[in-house]
Every structure is written in C-alpha cells, then in structure tokens.
Design a protein around this motif. Structure first.
Motif, PDB file in Angstrom:
ATOM      1  N   PRO A 101       0.803  -1.235   0.000  1.00  0.00           N
ATOM      2  CA  PRO A 101       0.000   0.000   0.000  1.00  0.00           C
ATOM      3  C   PRO A 101       0.828   1.273   0.000  1.00  0.00           C
ATOM      4  N   TRP A 102       2.000   1.221   0.624  1.00  0.00           N
ATOM      5  CA  TRP A 102       2.829   2.430   0.703  1.00  0.00           C
ATOM      6  C   TRP A 102       3.477   2.789  -0.633  1.00  0.00           C
ATOM      7  N   THR A 103       3.354   1.924  -1.657  1.00  0.00           N
ATOM      8  CA  THR A 103       3.902   2.252  -2.972  1.00  0.00           C
ATOM      9  C   THR A 103       2.916   3.055  -3.826  1.00  0.00           C
ATOM     10  N   PHE A 104       1.733   3.325  -3.281  1.00  0.00           N
ATOM     11  CA  PHE A 104       0.745   4.133  -4.000  1.00  0.00           C
ATOM     12  C   PHE A 104       1.292   5.528  -4.268  1.00  0.00           C
ATOM     13  N   GLU A 105       1.142   5.989  -5.511  1.00  0.00           N
ATOM     14  CA  GLU A 105       1.507   7.355  -5.889  1.00  0.00           C
ATOM     15  C   GLU A 105       0.531   7.821  -6.956  1.00  0.00           C
ATOM     16  N   GLU A 106       0.689   9.043  -7.423  1.00  0.00           N
ATOM     17  CA  GLU A 106      -0.298   9.623  -8.326  1.00  0.00           C
ATOM     18  C   GLU A 106      -0.498   8.780  -9.593  1.00  0.00           C
ATOM     19  N   SER A 107       0.593   8.353 -10.222  1.00  0.00           N
ATOM     20  CA  SER A 107       0.472   7.597 -11.475  1.00  0.00           C
ATOM     21  C   SER A 107      -0.230   6.260 -11.255  1.00  0.00           C
ATOM     22  N   SER A 108       0.127   5.567 -10.171  1.00  0.00           N
ATOM     23  CA  SER A 108      -0.536   4.297  -9.893  1.00  0.00           C
ATOM     24  C   SER A 108      -1.990   4.526  -9.502  1.00  0.00           C
ATOM     25  N   GLY A 109      -2.267   5.676  -8.887  1.00  0.00           N
ATOM     26  CA  GLY A 109      -3.651   6.004  -8.536  1.00  0.00           C
ATOM     27  C   GLY A 109      -4.528   6.113  -9.765  1.00  0.00           C
ATOM     28  N   TYR A 110      -4.058   6.853 -10.765  1.00  0.00           N
ATOM     29  CA  TYR A 110      -4.835   6.972 -11.999  1.00  0.00           C
ATOM     30  C   TYR A 110      -4.938   5.630 -12.714  1.00  0.00           C
ATOM     31  N   SER A 111      -3.902   4.835 -12.627  1.00  0.00           N
ATOM     32  CA  SER A 111      -3.940   3.520 -13.247  1.00  0.00           C
ATOM     33  C   SER A 111      -5.019   2.650 -12.605  1.00  0.00           C
ATOM     34  N   LEU A 112      -5.039   2.604 -11.284  1.00  0.00           N
ATOM     35  CA  LEU A 112      -6.006   1.723 -10.609  1.00  0.00           C
ATOM     36  C   LEU A 112      -7.440   2.191 -10.823  1.00  0.00           C
ATOM     37  N   THR A 113      -7.664   3.522 -10.863  1.00  0.00           N
ATOM     38  CA  THR A 113      -9.039   3.982 -11.070  1.00  0.00           C
ATOM     39  C   THR A 113      -9.549   3.539 -12.431  1.00  0.00           C
ATOM     40  N   HIS A 114      -8.691   3.622 -13.447  1.00  0.00           N
ATOM     41  CA  HIS A 114      -9.147   3.255 -14.779  1.00  0.00           C
ATOM     42  C   HIS A 114      -9.301   1.743 -14.936  1.00  0.00           C
ATOM     43  N   VAL A 115      -8.515   0.974 -14.197  1.00  0.00           N
ATOM     44  CA  VAL A 115      -8.729  -0.468 -14.195  1.00  0.00           C
ATOM     45  C   VAL A 115     -10.150  -0.769 -13.712  1.00  0.00           C
ATOM     46  N   VAL A 116     -10.540  -0.153 -12.615  1.00  0.00           N
ATOM     47  CA  VAL A 116     -11.888  -0.379 -12.085  1.00  0.00           C
ATOM     48  C   VAL A 116     -12.948   0.148 -13.039  1.00  0.00           C
ATOM     49  N   PHE A 117     -12.699   1.301 -13.653  1.00  0.00           N
ATOM     50  CA  PHE A 117     -13.677   1.837 -14.603  1.00  0.00           C
ATOM     51  C   PHE A 117     -13.910   0.858 -15.756  1.00  0.00           C
ATOM     52  N   HIS A 118     -12.830   0.276 -16.268  1.00  0.00           N
ATOM     53  CA  HIS A 118     -12.982  -0.656 -17.387  1.00  0.00           C
ATOM     54  C   HIS A 118     -13.673  -1.947 -16.938  1.00  0.00           C
ATOM     55  N   LEU A 119     -13.342  -2.428 -15.738  1.00  0.00           N
ATOM     56  CA  LEU A 119     -13.952  -3.664 -15.241  1.00  0.00           C
ATOM     57  C   LEU A 119     -15.448  -3.508 -15.003  1.00  0.00           C
ATOM     58  N   THR A 120     -15.859  -2.322 -14.604  1.00  0.00           N
ATOM     59  CA  THR A 120     -17.272  -2.070 -14.303  1.00  0.00           C
ATOM     60  C   THR A 120     -17.983  -1.345 -15.440  1.00  0.00           C
ATOM     61  N   ASP A 121     -17.315  -1.234 -16.593  1.00  0.00           N
ATOM     62  CA  ASP A 121     -17.871  -0.509 -17.740  1.00  0.00           C
ATOM     63  C   ASP A 121     -18.309   0.891 -17.324  1.00  0.00           C
ATOM     64  N   TRP A 122     -17.412   1.576 -16.636  1.00  0.00           N
ATOM     65  CA  TRP A 122     -17.642   2.943 -16.173  1.00  0.00           C
ATOM     66  C   TRP A 122     -18.918   3.042 -15.329  1.00  0.00           C
ATOM     67  N   GLY A 123     -19.040   2.101 -14.395  1.00  0.00           N
ATOM     68  CA  GLY A 123     -20.149   2.136 -13.455  1.00  0.00           C
ATOM     69  C   GLY A 123     -21.454   1.625 -14.010  1.00  0.00           C
ATOM     70  N   ARG A 124     -21.474   1.202 -15.263  1.00  0.00           N
ATOM     71  CA  ARG A 124     -22.714   0.748 -15.875  1.00  0.00           C
ATOM     72  C   ARG A 124     -23.009  -0.714 -15.559  1.00  0.00           C
ATOM     73  N   ALA A 125     -21.965  -1.500 -15.282  1.00  0.00           N
ATOM     74  CA  ALA A 125     -22.151  -2.935 -15.070  1.00  0.00           C
ATOM     75  C   ALA A 125     -22.297  -3.307 -13.600  1.00  0.00           C
ATOM     76  N   GLY A 126     -22.075  -2.374 -12.696  1.00  0.00           N
ATOM     77  CA  GLY A 126     -22.206  -2.669 -11.280  1.00  0.00           C
ATOM     78  C   GLY A 126     -20.923  -3.226 -10.685  1.00  0.00           C
ATOM     79  N   PRO A 127     -20.902  -3.364  -9.356  1.00  0.00           N
ATOM     80  CA  PRO A 127     -19.679  -3.756  -8.640  1.00  0.00           C
ATOM     81  C   PRO A 127     -19.253  -5.199  -8.839  1.00  0.00           C
ATOM     82  N   ASP A 128     -20.103  -6.025  -9.420  1.00  0.00           N
ATOM     83  CA  ASP A 128     -19.740  -7.429  -9.586  1.00  0.00           C
ATOM     84  C   ASP A 128     -18.578  -7.626 -10.555  1.00  0.00           C
ATOM     85  N   GLY A 129     -18.251  -6.608 -11.332  1.00  0.00           N
ATOM     86  CA  GLY A 129     -17.156  -6.736 -12.283  1.00  0.00           C
ATOM     87  C   GLY A 129     -15.780  -6.708 -11.649  1.00  0.00           C
TER      88      GLY A 129
END
Length: 320
Positions: free
Chosen positions: A172-200
C-alpha cells in the motif's frame, strides 16, 4: 438522506457548469488533421460522452441530471456528424485506438454507426491490431471498447488485468499519483464505467481496495489532488462494499468546499480563482469526474437506504 443530497448537489452543479461550457467541447477544424491536438479535441469530447453515458444510465428520464446528460450526449454525437467523422478517422489512422474508445462511449448510450463498426472490425481482426504493444491499463480500455462497440468479444480481459499495478496487490505504501490513476481506470474498465455494477471487480481486488482506498483517498484530498480524489470516489462507489459513511461524508464535504460557485472543480490546489473564473482545460476533467463520482455515490447511498428500509421489522417494500 442529508449526505446523499449534498453529494447530489455536487453532481448537479458540476453538470450545470459542463452544460454552460458545452461549446468548448466542440471539435475544431483540426479534428482530422494529421498534426491535430487529440488531447484538446477528441479526448475532452470522449470524456464528456463517457460520463454522460453513465449519468443517463443511473438517473430516470424526469431527473434534470438525466435530461442534461442526454442533451450533452446528443451534442457530442452531433460533433461527430452522426458518426461519419469516425469513419473518416478510421481511414486516416486505421490502427489508432482513440477513435474506437471515443466511439465506444457513445455506443454505450445507443448511438451507433454500422459502417464504422464494420470497418473497424476488419482492422481488429489483423495481427497488427491484436499485437500492438500497450500498457496493461490501456489494453483493458481497448478491449472494453471493442466489446461495447460490438466489434468483437474477447477473452483477453483477465490476462490484461493481471498485468496491471492493481492486480498485483502491491504494498500500500507504494501508492503514488500515477498508480492512482492507473487503478481507477482499471476499475472503470472492469465495471464498464459504473454501468455494469460492482460485480465486475474480482473479489481479491475488491477486498484490497476496501482496505486501502480510504487512506489513499484521504492522502490525495489532503494534498489538494481533487481530480484524482474524485476518481477514487468513483471507484469507492463501484465496489461491492461501500466505505464507511463517515469517510464518504468527509470526502464529499472537502470536494464541495473547493467547488467553484459556477460548479467547476479544480484539478488541484485551492481552486481560488473566482476573479478570473475557472479555466476550461484545467477544470473540465475534474468537474466531469465530480459529476460521475457523485452520481454513482448518490445511487449507491439511495440503494443502501432502500435496502435498510426493507430489512427493518414491519417495514414495507419487497420484503414487507
């Protein structure tokens, strides 16, 4: 709920600013130029469409947020000449992925151009397209765009996911701005930008984010990183288990405190530019992300409130 209403107000004000500045999302004469600035033309328009597709999905037709989002989506589609500009872009840059990613955001709202889809599907079958080297997060985005656009179904998402920073469950301590943007977009793609729900979101990633997203969010907001903070709040609203209500209340209170009276949200810093007014290119993205995250959060809080009502002894509803 008072906290839900406060978050809802952030969404309303943010989308009102976007509506008031829709002309600045318009494509210019250089939209098809070889030396055109994609990040100042197609990128803002695609992000506008992406957010509006989700807002319209999570709101009902009588809702002013829904009306505003659908109007903005119609504007975005008009800017592409009903999809014709995608066909021309595909001919000029057949192996560029950004046209497909922008198109996919509009296709998610039911705006389709069969000619573009057929032409892109032909290119997508080539080895050159499939073997283009991309960062894992970007690869997830392209694969999701292919599916949304009806280009092709792929089983490559899990493989691409496992190569991302987030899927490695890093310290967790390796989190930084670039990895933050990376992880948010991973979740966005997995959930189809919130359209598919949290099960993704796979369970191991969901558990990891449930533990560590709250302190990362607090760190970003303390540093005045409002754009990333809003993206993390969108992720929080996309997980199976929401953060504690106090965490959400505090975070949204801080976002609301820096929101300009016009509705704009600054990318970072104090946002104290009331005299000159918010600059479009430094405010449009965090403002879109605020509308996006606030809409998702309000929906989840409303769902939780309804579930709580249904579970109370003697309560009326599906279990009453």
């Amino acid at each position: 709920m008072r906290e839900a209403r406060g978050t809802r107000q952030v969404a309303e004000d943010a989308l009102a600013w976007v509506c008031a500045h829709r002309a600045q999302f318009a494509l210019g004469e250089d939209a098809l130029a070889a030396d055109g600035q994609v990040n100042r033309s197609w990128k803002p328009l695609g992000e506008l469409a992406q957010v509006c597709a989700t807002v319209s999905r999570h709101t009902a037709p009588p809702d002013p947020l829904h009306t505003c989002a659908t109007d903005l989506m119609a504007f975005a589609w008009q800017q592409t000449d009903g999809g014709e500009l995608f066909v021309r872009l595909q001919r000029l840059e057949p192996f560029a992925t950004y046209p497909l990613e922008v198109y996919a955001a509009m296709a998610a709202a039911g705006l389709r151009h069969p000619g573009y889809e057929a032409a892109t599907a032909t290119v997508a079958r080539t080895r050159g397209w499939r073997l283009t080297e991309q960062e894992p997060t970007r690869r997830l985005g392209v694969l999701n765009a292919e599916t949304r656009s009806g280009i092709r179904e792929s089983d490559a998402m899990p493989q691409a996911l496992r190569r991302t920073w987030l899927a490695g469950l890093p310290e967790p301590w390796t989190f930084e701005e670039s990895s933050g943007y990376s992880l948010t977009h991973v979740v966005f793609h997995l959930t189809d930008w919130g359209r598919a729900g949290p099960d993704g979101v796979p369970p191991d990633l969901a558990d990891y984010l449930t533990d560590w997203l709250p302190p990362w969010l607090d760190t970003c907001l303390d540093a005045g990183m409002w754009d990333l903070g809003c993206e993390l709040l969108a992720v929080a609203a996309s997980l199976p288990l929401l953060p504690e209500l106090a965490v959400l209340q505090d975070a949204w209170a801080r976002i609301a405190a820096v929101q300009h009276p016009s509705g704009a949200v600054p990318e970072r810093g104090s946002g104290a530019d009331h005299d000159s007014g918010p600059d479009f290119f430094t405010h449009y993205h965090p403002t879109l992300m605020a509308a996006f995250a606030a809409t998702l959060t309000t929906g989840r809080l409303d769902d939780a409130a309804r579930a709580d009502t249904h579970q109370r002894p003697g309560g009326q509803g599906v279990l009453g």
